[in-house]
Design a protein around this motif. Structure first.
Motif, PDB file in Angstrom:
ATOM      1  N   VAL A   6      38.743  39.245  26.358  1.00  0.00           N
ATOM      2  CA  VAL A   6      38.574  38.051  27.188  1.00  0.00           C
ATOM      3  C   VAL A   6      37.098  37.649  27.152  1.00  0.00           C
ATOM      4  O   VAL A   6      36.224  38.433  27.486  1.00  0.00           O
ATOM      5  CB  VAL A   6      39.025  38.307  28.641  1.00  0.00           C
ATOM      6  N   ARG A   7      36.847  36.435  26.699  1.00  0.00           N
ATOM      7  CA  ARG A   7      35.476  35.911  26.622  1.00  0.00           C
ATOM      8  C   ARG A   7      35.059  35.222  27.920  1.00  0.00           C
ATOM      9  O   ARG A   7      33.942  35.354  28.374  1.00  0.00           O
ATOM     10  CB  ARG A   7      35.347  34.907  25.477  1.00  0.00           C
ATOM     11  N   LEU A   8      35.988  34.458  28.492  1.00  0.00           N
ATOM     12  CA  LEU A   8      35.717  33.682  29.710  1.00  0.00           C
ATOM     13  C   LEU A   8      36.974  33.638  30.560  1.00  0.00           C
ATOM     14  O   LEU A   8      38.085  33.718  30.040  1.00  0.00           O
ATOM     15  CB  LEU A   8      35.362  32.231  29.370  1.00  0.00           C
ATOM     16  N   SER A   9      36.781  33.449  31.848  1.00  0.00           N
ATOM     17  CA  SER A   9      37.907  33.165  32.741  1.00  0.00           C
ATOM     18  C   SER A   9      37.348  32.424  33.955  1.00  0.00           C
ATOM     19  O   SER A   9      36.186  32.578  34.302  1.00  0.00           O
ATOM     20  CB  SER A   9      38.626  34.439  33.172  1.00  0.00           C
ATOM     21  N   TRP A  10      38.203  31.603  34.571  1.00  0.00           N
ATOM     22  CA  TRP A  10      37.808  30.893  35.781  1.00  0.00           C
ATOM     23  C   TRP A  10      39.048  30.516  36.569  1.00  0.00           C
ATOM     24  O   TRP A  10      40.144  30.436  36.035  1.00  0.00           O
ATOM     25  CB  TRP A  10      36.958  29.655  35.479  1.00  0.00           C
ATOM     26  N   ARG A  11      38.816  30.307  37.865  1.00  0.00           N
ATOM     27  CA  ARG A  11      39.908  29.917  38.760  1.00  0.00           C
ATOM     28  C   ARG A  11      40.265  28.464  38.488  1.00  0.00           C
ATOM     29  O   ARG A  11      39.396  27.631  38.284  1.00  0.00           O
ATOM     30  CB  ARG A  11      39.496  30.080  40.209  1.00  0.00           C
ATOM     31  N   ALA A  12      41.563  28.180  38.548  1.00  0.00           N
ATOM     32  CA  ALA A  12      41.991  26.808  38.278  1.00  0.00           C
ATOM     33  C   ALA A  12      43.020  26.327  39.292  1.00  0.00           C
ATOM     34  O   ALA A  12      43.799  25.446  39.010  1.00  0.00           O
ATOM     35  CB  ALA A  12      42.569  26.719  36.861  1.00  0.00           C
ATOM     36  N   GLY A  13      43.042  26.910  40.474  1.00  0.00           N
ATOM     37  CA  GLY A  13      43.986  26.495  41.502  1.00  0.00           C
ATOM     38  C   GLY A  13      43.586  25.181  42.145  1.00  0.00           C
ATOM     39  O   GLY A  13      42.493  24.655  41.920  1.00  0.00           O
ATOM     40  N   LYS A  14      44.439  24.647  42.979  1.00  0.00           N
ATOM     41  CA  LYS A  14      44.229  23.333  43.595  1.00  0.00           C
ATOM     42  C   LYS A  14      43.202  23.359  44.723  1.00  0.00           C
ATOM     43  O   LYS A  14      42.544  22.376  44.990  1.00  0.00           O
ATOM     44  CB  LYS A  14      45.552  22.796  44.160  1.00  0.00           C
ATOM     45  N   MET A  15      43.063  24.480  45.419  1.00  0.00           N
ATOM     46  CA  MET A  15      42.188  24.562  46.583  1.00  0.00           C
ATOM     47  C   MET A  15      40.932  25.356  46.225  1.00  0.00           C
ATOM     48  O   MET A  15      40.857  26.550  46.465  1.00  0.00           O
ATOM     49  CB  MET A  15      42.922  25.265  47.726  1.00  0.00           C
ATOM     50  N   LYS A  16      39.960  24.687  45.608  1.00  0.00           N
ATOM     51  CA  LYS A  16      38.718  25.331  45.155  1.00  0.00           C
ATOM     52  C   LYS A  16      39.008  26.558  44.296  1.00  0.00           C
ATOM     53  O   LYS A  16      38.357  27.591  44.416  1.00  0.00           O
ATOM     54  CB  LYS A  16      37.835  25.693  46.336  1.00  0.00           C
ATOM     55  N   GLY A  17      40.017  26.447  43.465  1.00  0.00           N
ATOM     56  CA  GLY A  17      40.348  27.531  42.561  1.00  0.00           C
ATOM     57  C   GLY A  17      41.391  28.494  43.076  1.00  0.00           C
ATOM     58  O   GLY A  17      41.772  29.431  42.388  1.00  0.00           O
ATOM     59  N   TYR A  18      41.876  28.278  44.290  1.00  0.00           N
ATOM     60  CA  TYR A  18      42.901  29.155  44.858  1.00  0.00           C
ATOM     61  C   TYR A  18      44.236  28.434  44.865  1.00  0.00           C
ATOM     62  O   TYR A  18      44.294  27.215  45.023  1.00  0.00           O
ATOM     63  CB  TYR A  18      42.518  29.582  46.273  1.00  0.00           C
ATOM     64  N   PRO A  19      45.338  29.175  44.731  1.00  0.00           N
ATOM     65  CA  PRO A  19      46.662  28.535  44.723  1.00  0.00           C
ATOM     66  C   PRO A  19      46.984  27.923  46.087  1.00  0.00           C
ATOM     67  O   PRO A  19      46.875  28.599  47.118  1.00  0.00           O
ATOM     68  CB  PRO A  19      47.617  29.686  44.370  1.00  0.00           C
ATOM     69  N   LEU A  20      47.348  26.674  46.090  1.00  0.00           N
ATOM     70  CA  LEU A  20      47.525  25.904  47.322  1.00  0.00           C
ATOM     71  C   LEU A  20      48.633  26.466  48.215  1.00  0.00           C
ATOM     72  O   LEU A  20      48.389  26.843  49.356  1.00  0.00           O
ATOM     73  CB  LEU A  20      47.811  24.440  46.974  1.00  0.00           C
ATOM     74  N   PHE A  21      49.867  26.515  47.730  1.00  0.00           N
ATOM     75  CA  PHE A  21      50.997  26.883  48.572  1.00  0.00           C
ATOM     76  C   PHE A  21      50.926  28.332  49.034  1.00  0.00           C
ATOM     77  O   PHE A  21      51.213  28.636  50.198  1.00  0.00           O
ATOM     78  CB  PHE A  21      52.321  26.608  47.859  1.00  0.00           C
ATOM     79  N   ALA A  22      50.525  29.221  48.156  1.00  0.00           N
ATOM     80  CA  ALA A  22      50.412  30.628  48.540  1.00  0.00           C
ATOM     81  C   ALA A  22      49.318  30.819  49.584  1.00  0.00           C
ATOM     82  O   ALA A  22      49.486  31.593  50.532  1.00  0.00           O
ATOM     83  CB  ALA A  22      50.131  31.487  47.309  1.00  0.00           C
ATOM     84  N   SER A  23      48.203  30.097  49.441  1.00  0.00           N
ATOM     85  CA  SER A  23      47.109  30.203  50.417  1.00  0.00           C
ATOM     86  C   SER A  23      47.530  29.668  51.782  1.00  0.00           C
ATOM     87  O   SER A  23      47.260  30.293  52.813  1.00  0.00           O
ATOM     88  CB  SER A  23      45.882  29.427  49.936  1.00  0.00           C
TER      89      SER A  23
END
Length: 194
Positions: free
Chosen positions: A37-54
């Motif tokens: 893995v060279r790079l990774s980043w958060r891509a959720g709807k709420m500042k990178g966090y999953p919206l519905f689960a949060s």
């Protein structure tokens, strides 16, 4: 009849608790399985966090605290199970919504192999500035499909802080291959003289 409904309700909670735990373990196992893995980043709807689960986890934790504070011990077990389910859902959604850039390709969702695009399938890409960073659109061909029917596009937004590193990986993996596929510069006058 009440006892049957209560037993059914308890069985459903137990099944959801087991299923959410297995899903979180599956997601974590898929993350561990990624290599180089060279790079990774958060891509959720709420500042990178999953919206519905949060939202679910926050709501159920708040309700669980209220149940605990009013000392409703009879229902505390149910809320503890819901908090566990919400936590496992959050973990699996968080891991699945991250983008991973590996030596082998782009992994948009670790739980869905169809959203993993190997570098050799990518035919072209376009970079466009956006408010959240840079939006890259990759055109790729699906395996075992005709070129006229197998074109697809993958859009990912790269955060500004990861942009340079991502461009470097893309350059390493694609630029030389894509540029070599271009038609050579032909000087027609030179051909006529020969």
């Amino acid at each position: 009849m009440k006892e049957i409904l209560l037993l059914f309700f308890q069985s459903v909670i137990v099944l959801f608790t087991i299923a959410s735990t297995l899903l979180a373990a599956y997601s974590f196992q898929n993350k561990l399985r990624l290599r180089n893995v060279r790079l990774s980043w958060r891509a959720g709807k709420m500042k990178g966090y999953p919206l519905f689960a949060s939202v679910f986890l926050g709501l159920i934790t708040t309700l669980g605290l209220i149940v605990y504070l009013i000392d409703d011990t009879r229902n505390f077990g149910y809320f503890a199970a819901y908090v566990w389910i919400g936590g496992m859902w959050f973990i699996s959604s968080y891991l699945a919504s991250k983008h991973y850039i590996t030596d082998y390709g782009i992994v948009k969702n670790i739980n869905e192999p169809s959203q993993t695009i190997p570098w050799f399938q990518i035919l072209d890409f376009v970079e466009k500035e956006s408010m959240l960073g840079s939006e890259f659109t990759f055109t790729y061909s699906e395996m075992d499909k005709a070129l006229t029917k197998g074109y697809k596009q993958l859009r990912i937004v790269v955060p500004a802080v990861k942009r340079k590193a991502f461009q470097k990986v893309v350059s390493l993996k694609l630029k030389s291959r894509i540029e070599s596929d271009l038609l050579p510069d032909i000087d027609l006058r030179k051909i006529q003289e020969d």
